[in-house]
Design an enzyme around this catalytic site. Sequence first.
Site, PDB file in Angstrom:
ATOM      1  N   THR A 250      52.227  -6.359  14.263  1.00 35.27           N
ATOM      2  CA  THR A 250      52.342  -5.948  12.879  1.00 35.27           C
ATOM      3  C   THR A 250      51.034  -6.022  12.137  1.00 35.27           C
ATOM      4  OG1 THR A 250      54.596  -6.669  12.749  1.00 35.27           O
ATOM      5  CG2 THR A 250      53.390  -6.741  10.711  1.00 35.27           C
TER       6      THR A 250
ATOM      7  N   ASP B 211      53.133  -2.357   7.701  1.00 37.07           N
ATOM      8  CA  ASP B 211      53.336  -1.137   8.486  1.00 37.07           C
ATOM      9  C   ASP B 211      54.813  -1.100   8.864  1.00 37.07           C
ATOM     10  OD1 ASP B 211      53.243  -1.674  11.903  1.00 37.07           O
ATOM     11  OD2 ASP B 211      53.080  -3.312  10.452  1.00 37.07           O
TER      12      ASP B 211
ATOM     13  N   ARG C 215      56.091  -0.392  12.322  1.00 41.81           N
ATOM     14  CA  ARG C 215      56.370  -0.242  13.753  1.00 41.81           C
ATOM     15  C   ARG C 215      56.907  -1.550  14.319  1.00 41.81           C
ATOM     16  NH1 ARG C 215      51.723   1.716  17.853  1.00 41.81           N
ATOM     17  NH2 ARG C 215      52.271   3.736  16.954  1.00 41.81           N
TER      18      ARG C 215
ATOM     19  N   LYS D 134      59.670  -4.180   6.932  1.00 45.15           N
ATOM     20  CA  LYS D 134      59.131  -5.518   7.147  1.00 45.15           C
ATOM     21  C   LYS D 134      58.968  -6.299   5.862  1.00 45.15           C
ATOM     22  CE  LYS D 134      56.728  -3.976  11.216  1.00 45.15           C
ATOM     23  NZ  LYS D 134      55.511  -3.969  12.013  1.00 45.15           N
TER      24      LYS D 134
ATOM     25  N   GLY E 244      55.960 -11.274  13.659  1.00 43.55           N
ATOM     26  CA  GLY E 244      56.438 -12.171  14.699  1.00 43.55           C
ATOM     27  C   GLY E 244      57.711 -11.603  15.291  1.00 43.55           C
TER      28      GLY E 244
ATOM     29  N   SER F 145      49.292  -8.834  14.279  1.00 38.71           N
ATOM     30  CA  SER F 145      48.269  -8.442  15.255  1.00 38.71           C
ATOM     31  C   SER F 145      47.194  -7.569  14.613  1.00 38.71           C
ATOM     32  CB  SER F 145      48.916  -7.709  16.433  1.00 38.71           C
ATOM     33  OG  SER F 145      49.669  -6.624  15.935  1.00 38.71           O
TER      34      SER F 145
ATOM     35  N   ASP G   7      45.058  -0.980  15.523  1.00 41.55           N
ATOM     36  CA  ASP G   7      45.801  -1.977  16.288  1.00 41.55           C
ATOM     37  C   ASP G   7      46.954  -1.270  16.992  1.00 41.55           C
ATOM     38  OD1 ASP G   7      48.310  -4.350  15.476  1.00 41.55           O
ATOM     39  OD2 ASP G   7      46.931  -4.417  17.195  1.00 41.55           O
TER      40      ASP G   7
ATOM     41  N   SER H  12      50.625  -2.009  15.677  1.00 42.22           N
ATOM     42  CA  SER H  12      51.060  -1.516  14.364  1.00 42.22           C
ATOM     43  C   SER H  12      50.991  -0.013  14.360  1.00 42.22           C
ATOM     44  CB  SER H  12      50.163  -2.039  13.254  1.00 42.22           C
ATOM     45  OG  SER H  12      49.892  -3.391  13.435  1.00 42.22           O
TER      46      SER H  12
END
Lengths: 235, 273
Positions: free
Chosen positions: B40, B56, B58, B72, B86, B168, B205, B208
Amino acid sequence: MGDSQYSFSLTTFSPSGKLVQIEHALMAVGSGQTSLGIKAANGVVIATEKKLPSILVDEASIQKIQLMTPNIGVVYSGMGPDSRVLVRKSRKQAQQYYRLYKETIPVTQLVRETATVMQEFTQSGGVRPFGVSLLIAGFDDSGPQLYQVDPSGSYFSWKASAMGKNVSNAKTFLEKRYTEDMELDDAVHTALLTLKEGFEGQISSKNIEIGLIGTDRKFRVLSPAEIDDYLAEVE
Amino acid sequence: MEKARVDLPPKGGFSFDLCRRNEMLTKKGLQLPGFRKTGTTIVGLIFEDGVILGADTRATEGPIVADKNCEKIHYMAPNIYCCGAGTAADTEAVTDMVSSQLQLHRYATRRESRVITALTLLKSHLFSYQGHVSAALVLGGVDITGPHLHTVYPHGSTDTLPFATMGSGSLAAMAVFESKYKEGLTREDGIQLVGEAICSGIFNDLGSGSNVDVCVITKGKTDYLRNHQLPNPRTYISSRGYSFDRGHTEVLSTKITPLKLKAEVVENDAMEE
């Protein structure tokens, strides 16, 4: 009276088949301040006297009508501290229901859970029944609803009901005045008139409390200014 | 004298009963099932009127994208929202639980919830599970004491910051914040900066991706801007459609197997009384 021998223990039936402690609890309710509720076609209104023990009491700190969920409100007659315990338990149960089903609790379910709690205290050792009757007003997918829950744990759905000191006069008044297609505003006026009937002293926004819920499904307690407006309309 | 029947909550905490068995099984070669993580990018910053949160959308299960447009940013209270990174189940469950507790607290106190209350409830829950609840959160809101922004780590530690990133993609997003953040940003600049930071996470990343969600919290008002930016639209959709007539595919061989008749249906007369 033969019954009096059985009136000390809650968990013992009297020969006449009554649980005398529950009768006594109902007496406690009957000597409490009058409260009433009216179900209109598009909402529900509940109201109560708010007689303070002395003029020195800060009346703004006391709120008798409480919220259980955003769309369910409750008022009581009887012992205030007992009602606080019940309201607290019911709020928690409503949250647990939401956590489990991700749906706001329907009014009937919350009434049933509250009544179950009250019944448990009539069949356990070392506890006494609650000294309150509750009037629960809510609006959910089944429309506006008004329920009364007694210390025994029995509950009834009412179109209009009253409890407390002035119950018989109030109920007679309501029976005459109630109509099926009442609007919420009319119901508020009728509630005020009913309260006025048995009111000792001058009725004002400082010694009554009114809560209502309409099609917006948000229960709210009226501010003193709003109560004054309604009172002026009723005069 | 019987004890009064009181509602006891089930004894709480993680049940470690099966841990030894699981260890034994992994030694024997069993692959433990994976769980869906929100690899994330989540961010938050304080601007002149309050707090802006961004995330984000995903959700990944290892290398696979499990959900292209998940939410999220979780609701905690009308004036408090929380981004979660997480394990998706953990962030959902812990934010739902604390949100429920905050509601009960609001009824009891008849006051607006404070961010520090949510923070303390979250951190004590996470600490008691010793990091096994894998939820890294960015908690933000505006209460009577002003705007607040906190990060919460899975083991239960917290930081209080003017701008924060987790997940991340946090390094990519933090790079944007560190170079462009300043105090007293306006609402438009703040949303712009949050969008930039999330996009930086989305594009740099792998964990994400997809869209940008933004939540702007100010005194008395909250704007949840779901899918505020959609920087990853589906680019090529054939205008001719995707139906193919017979003849497009070469048939190499044909084998027809008739199904065996197992039961005979006898026509029944109407049931006699």
